[in-house]
Write a protein that holds these residues in place. Structure first.
Motif, short mmCIF file in Angstrom:
data_model
loop_
_atom_site.label_atom_id
_atom_site.label_comp_id
_atom_site.label_asym_id
_atom_site.label_seq_id
_atom_site.Cartn_x
_atom_site.Cartn_y
_atom_site.Cartn_z
N ILE A 141 11.85 2.53 -7.53
CA ILE A 141 10.67 1.71 -7.26
C ILE A 141 10.58 1.55 -5.76
O ILE A 141 11.56 1.18 -5.10
N VAL A 142 9.41 1.83 -5.20
CA VAL A 142 9.15 1.64 -3.77
C VAL A 142 8.08 0.56 -3.64
O VAL A 142 7.02 0.66 -4.26
N TRP A 143 8.38 -0.48 -2.85
CA TRP A 143 7.42 -1.58 -2.64
C TRP A 143 7.19 -1.71 -1.14
O TRP A 143 8.06 -2.12 -0.39
N ASP A 144 5.97 -1.37 -0.70
CA ASP A 144 5.62 -1.46 0.72
C ASP A 144 5.00 -2.82 1.01
O ASP A 144 4.42 -3.46 0.14
N GLU A 145 5.12 -3.25 2.26
CA GLU A 145 4.61 -4.55 2.71
C GLU A 145 5.15 -5.70 1.87
O GLU A 145 4.46 -6.65 1.54
N VAL A 146 6.43 -5.59 1.53
CA VAL A 146 7.06 -6.60 0.67
C VAL A 146 7.12 -7.97 1.34
O VAL A 146 7.14 -8.99 0.66
N VAL A 147 7.10 -8.00 2.67
CA VAL A 147 7.19 -9.29 3.36
C VAL A 147 5.92 -10.12 3.16
O VAL A 147 5.93 -11.33 3.42
N MET A 148 4.85 -9.51 2.67
CA MET A 148 3.63 -10.26 2.38
C MET A 148 3.70 -10.96 1.03
O MET A 148 2.84 -11.77 0.70
N ALA A 149 4.69 -10.65 0.23
CA ALA A 149 4.81 -11.22 -1.10
C ALA A 149 5.66 -12.49 -1.07
O ALA A 149 6.62 -12.59 -0.32
#
Length: 192
Positions: A141-149
């Motif tokens: 699983i790749v999650w980009d811009e995770v710091v926005m979550a």
């Protein structure tokens, strides 16, 4: 490449790329020229991160905005998919999801519920659903811009994957790569 590919000539690749790997150490030590100590720091860092990938399946790619995180993630996605493995690509926003090959928003993909700031609820994935069947054969699983979550969304996904996959490892044992840049997030002042 070190984790998902079979590199035949690691020494040659190191010689060709060592300045790139060591550039952060050069900058953080306020030096202008590379030296053996800087290269050893870079090698230690690589060993620490690749070694932990096998013990702990969570990896965070932290880099400044505009430095190519999405490019690296797409290479990773394409590489693992070329091996016939199932990969899920998500991002915290629709705009970021369009930059990933096959990307969707994390909330859409994992049925993450809307939650209050301090609330944690599991995702809406039933153990008998088609999504659960897909997750059981997913390698990455790749999650980009995770710091926005919100951190609770990650906790909710972790709890859900452990339950659905019946595996108590982080994210149900699926290799989880996330990326982002904390410098792009504005501080939140409660009551401000």
């Amino acid at each position: 490449m070190l984790v998902f590919s079979d590199l035949e000539d690691q020494s040659r690749i190191w010689e060709e790329t060592k300045d790139l790997f060591a550039s952060d150490f050069l900058h953080h030590n306020n030096l202008t020229e590379y030296n053996d100590e800087i290269y050893l720091d870079a090698l230690d860092d690589i060993q620490e991160h690749t070694g932990s990938m096998f013990d702990n399946n969570g990896i965070f790619l932290n880099a400044s905005g505009g430095t190519g995180k999405s490019f690296v993630l797409n290479i990773l996605l394409d590489s693992v998919r070329s091996q016939g493995k199932i990969v899920l690509a998500v991002a915290s926003s629709g705009i970021a999801a369009t930059a990933l090959h096959g990307g969707r928003t994390a909330h859409n993909m994992f049925k993450i519920p809307l939650m209050e700031y301090n609330e944690i609820r599991p995702c809406g994935i039933k153990k008998t659903s088609e999504l659960a069947k897909l997750l059981k054969i997913t390698s990455l699983i790749v999650w980009d811009e995770v710091v926005m979550a919100n951190k609770n969304t990650l906790t909710a996904l972790d709890i859900t994957l452990r339950d659905v996959l019946e595996n108590d490892k982080f994210m149900g044992g699926i290799v989880f790569v996330c990326a982002g840049d904390f410098r792009q997030i504005l501080p939140v002042i409660r009551g401000g």
